[in-house]
Motif scaffolding. Structure first.
Motif, PDB file in Angstrom:
ATOM      1  N   THR A  39       3.544  -7.404  -1.005  1.00  0.00           N
ATOM      2  CA  THR A  39       4.889  -6.851  -0.881  1.00  0.00           C
ATOM      3  C   THR A  39       5.590  -6.788  -2.235  1.00  0.00           C
ATOM      4  OG1 THR A  39       5.031  -7.767   1.352  1.00  0.00           O
ATOM      5  CG2 THR A  39       7.081  -7.056   0.322  1.00  0.00           C
ATOM      6  N   SER A  40       5.497  -7.847  -3.015  1.00  0.00           N
ATOM      7  CA  SER A  40       6.169  -7.853  -4.317  1.00  0.00           C
ATOM      8  C   SER A  40       5.561  -6.834  -5.267  1.00  0.00           C
ATOM      9  CB  SER A  40       6.090  -9.251  -4.939  1.00  0.00           C
ATOM     10  OG  SER A  40       4.736  -9.641  -5.163  1.00  0.00           O
ATOM     11  N   LYS A  41       4.259  -6.614  -5.188  1.00  0.00           N
ATOM     12  CA  LYS A  41       3.598  -5.636  -6.079  1.00  0.00           C
ATOM     13  C   LYS A  41       4.014  -4.211  -5.712  1.00  0.00           C
ATOM     14  CE  LYS A  41      -0.388  -8.605  -6.897  1.00  0.00           C
ATOM     15  NZ  LYS A  41       0.258  -9.764  -6.262  1.00  0.00           N
ATOM     16  N   VAL A  42       4.074  -3.913  -4.425  1.00  0.00           N
ATOM     17  CA  VAL A  42       4.524  -2.584  -4.001  1.00  0.00           C
ATOM     18  C   VAL A  42       5.995  -2.393  -4.352  1.00  0.00           C
ATOM     19  CG1 VAL A  42       4.899  -1.088  -2.012  1.00  0.00           C
ATOM     20  CG2 VAL A  42       2.786  -2.410  -2.191  1.00  0.00           C
ATOM     21  N   ALA A  43       6.805  -3.436  -4.194  1.00  0.00           N
ATOM     22  CA  ALA A  43       8.239  -3.323  -4.473  1.00  0.00           C
ATOM     23  C   ALA A  43       8.496  -3.057  -5.950  1.00  0.00           C
ATOM     24  CB  ALA A  43       8.950  -4.609  -4.033  1.00  0.00           C
ATOM     25  N   ILE A  44       7.741  -3.681  -6.841  1.00  0.00           N
ATOM     26  CA  ILE A  44       7.959  -3.440  -8.271  1.00  0.00           C
ATOM     27  C   ILE A  44       7.550  -2.022  -8.643  1.00  0.00           C
ATOM     28  CG2 ILE A  44       5.711  -4.197  -9.154  1.00  0.00           C
ATOM     29  CD1 ILE A  44       9.069  -5.207 -10.641  1.00  0.00           C
ATOM     30  N   VAL A  45       6.545  -1.474  -7.952  1.00  0.00           N
ATOM     31  CA  VAL A  45       6.165  -0.076  -8.173  1.00  0.00           C
ATOM     32  C   VAL A  45       7.272   0.860  -7.701  1.00  0.00           C
ATOM     33  CG1 VAL A  45       4.527   1.728  -7.516  1.00  0.00           C
ATOM     34  CG2 VAL A  45       3.694  -0.547  -8.098  1.00  0.00           C
ATOM     35  N   VAL A  46       7.861   0.548  -6.551  1.00  0.00           N
ATOM     36  CA  VAL A  46       8.971   1.363  -6.039  1.00  0.00           C
ATOM     37  C   VAL A  46      10.124   1.350  -7.037  1.00  0.00           C
ATOM     38  CG1 VAL A  46      10.688   1.576  -4.206  1.00  0.00           C
ATOM     39  CG2 VAL A  46       8.325   1.000  -3.632  1.00  0.00           C
ATOM     40  N   TYR A  47      10.441   0.185  -7.560  1.00  0.00           N
ATOM     41  CA  TYR A  47      11.559   0.079  -8.508  1.00  0.00           C
ATOM     42  C   TYR A  47      11.254   0.870  -9.780  1.00  0.00           C
ATOM     43  CZ  TYR A  47      15.057  -2.045 -11.558  1.00  0.00           C
ATOM     44  OH  TYR A  47      16.098  -2.235 -12.440  1.00  0.00           O
TER      45      TYR A  47
END
Length: 285
Positions: A152-160
């Motif tokens: 989740t954190s890896k996908v979220a940093i990509v989204v940001y």
């Protein structure tokens, strides 16, 4: 009295009107320019790879730290056969594509709303200015603390990382639409939805895709950096693990794989952009 013209001598070639082969010359020149456009980047890459192959063998660099390109290719074939390269590449692709898709789905509508409705722009502009100037990797510890060290954190940093390039270019593209086009569509009785569908978005697509291509590059780079610090699979993990275990050819295999993934990403986006902007002259694409 006009003398008669003597017939051509036997065996002499008959005189025929000169053919206009200007179109043939133009076609040949166009084919030559197209071939050069294709061959020029291939030639540059081939020269770079040749230098990579020759420099370690001639002792220009230490072949322990920069093995010849053929050695890297051989090791890449081994990683392909045992499945390690595909496992790590698919892990990175899954994360980057998921985050990139979410960023596009959020940023494009938000950019249209901010560009079209001034109250929304006035309300959100201070917050956008704050976060768009904050590097994504600087917030990585925050994402890990809040979302954990998992996917989740890896996908979220990509989204940001991908959100703001798309958002800012969408805002710029919508605001740059010719007001005469908008007035003409309104005078023809276009509803707001049809106005966006037929006028605003088509005119803004080139600028939006500039942001999308920037976001695609950012999503890959940020994800690789994230995988280097906390992951059990992915190209970033492959590079870091190879460097720590002094498996230098494996490290370069991961770097080459990242470059190829980026090239494929960009090629797909360019193809989609050209299909969506077929109304533009070829020189403007």
């Amino acid at each position: 009295m006009v003398p008669k013209q003597a017939p051509p001598a036997a065996g002499a070639p008959a005189l025929t009107p000169a053919r206009d082969d200007s179109s043939g010359r133009r076609l040949a020149r166009g084919a030559g320019r197209l071939a050069w456009r294709v061959l020029k980047p291939a030639l540059v890459i081939a020269l770079f790879l040749l230098f990579w192959e020759v420099a370690p063998r001639l002792g220009l660099v230490d072949r322990i730290f920069l093995p010849p390109f053929s050695t890297v290719v051989q090791r890449g074939e081994e990683l392909v056969r045992n499945g390690q390269l595909w496992d790590n590449t698919s892990a990175s692709l899954g994360r980057s594509l998921t985050g990139f898709a979410i960023a596009v789905a959020l940023a494009v509508p938000a950019g249209v709303a901010i560009a079209w409705y001034k109250p929304i722009a006035d309300f959100l502009n201070p917050l956008l200015e704050l976060f768009r100037n904050t590097a994504a990797l600087a917030l990585l510890p925050v994402f890990i603390l809040i979302l954990g060290i998992g996917e989740t954190s890896k996908v979220a940093i990509v989204v940001y990382a991908g959100f703001f390039p798309i958002l800012l270019n969408t805002i710029s593209g919508v605001r740059a639409v010719d007001p005469l086009l908008v007035k003409s569509a309104v005078s023809l009785g276009f509803s707001p939805l049809r106005l966006f569908q037929k006028v605003i978005l088509p005119a803004a697509v080139p600028t939006i895709f500039t942001g999308i291509r920037m976001a695609a590059s950012a999503s890959i780079l940020v994800l690789i950096a994230t995988e280097m610090s906390g992951a059990r699979a992915g190209l970033g993990y492959l590079i870091t693990a190879a460097q720590q275990n002094f498996q230098i050819p494996d490290m370069y295999v991961g770097i080459v794989a990242i470059a190829l993934v980026g090239l494929i990403h960009n090629a797909v986006l360019v193809t989609i952009e050209r299909r969506l902007t077929r109304w533009r002259p070829p020189t403007d694409r």
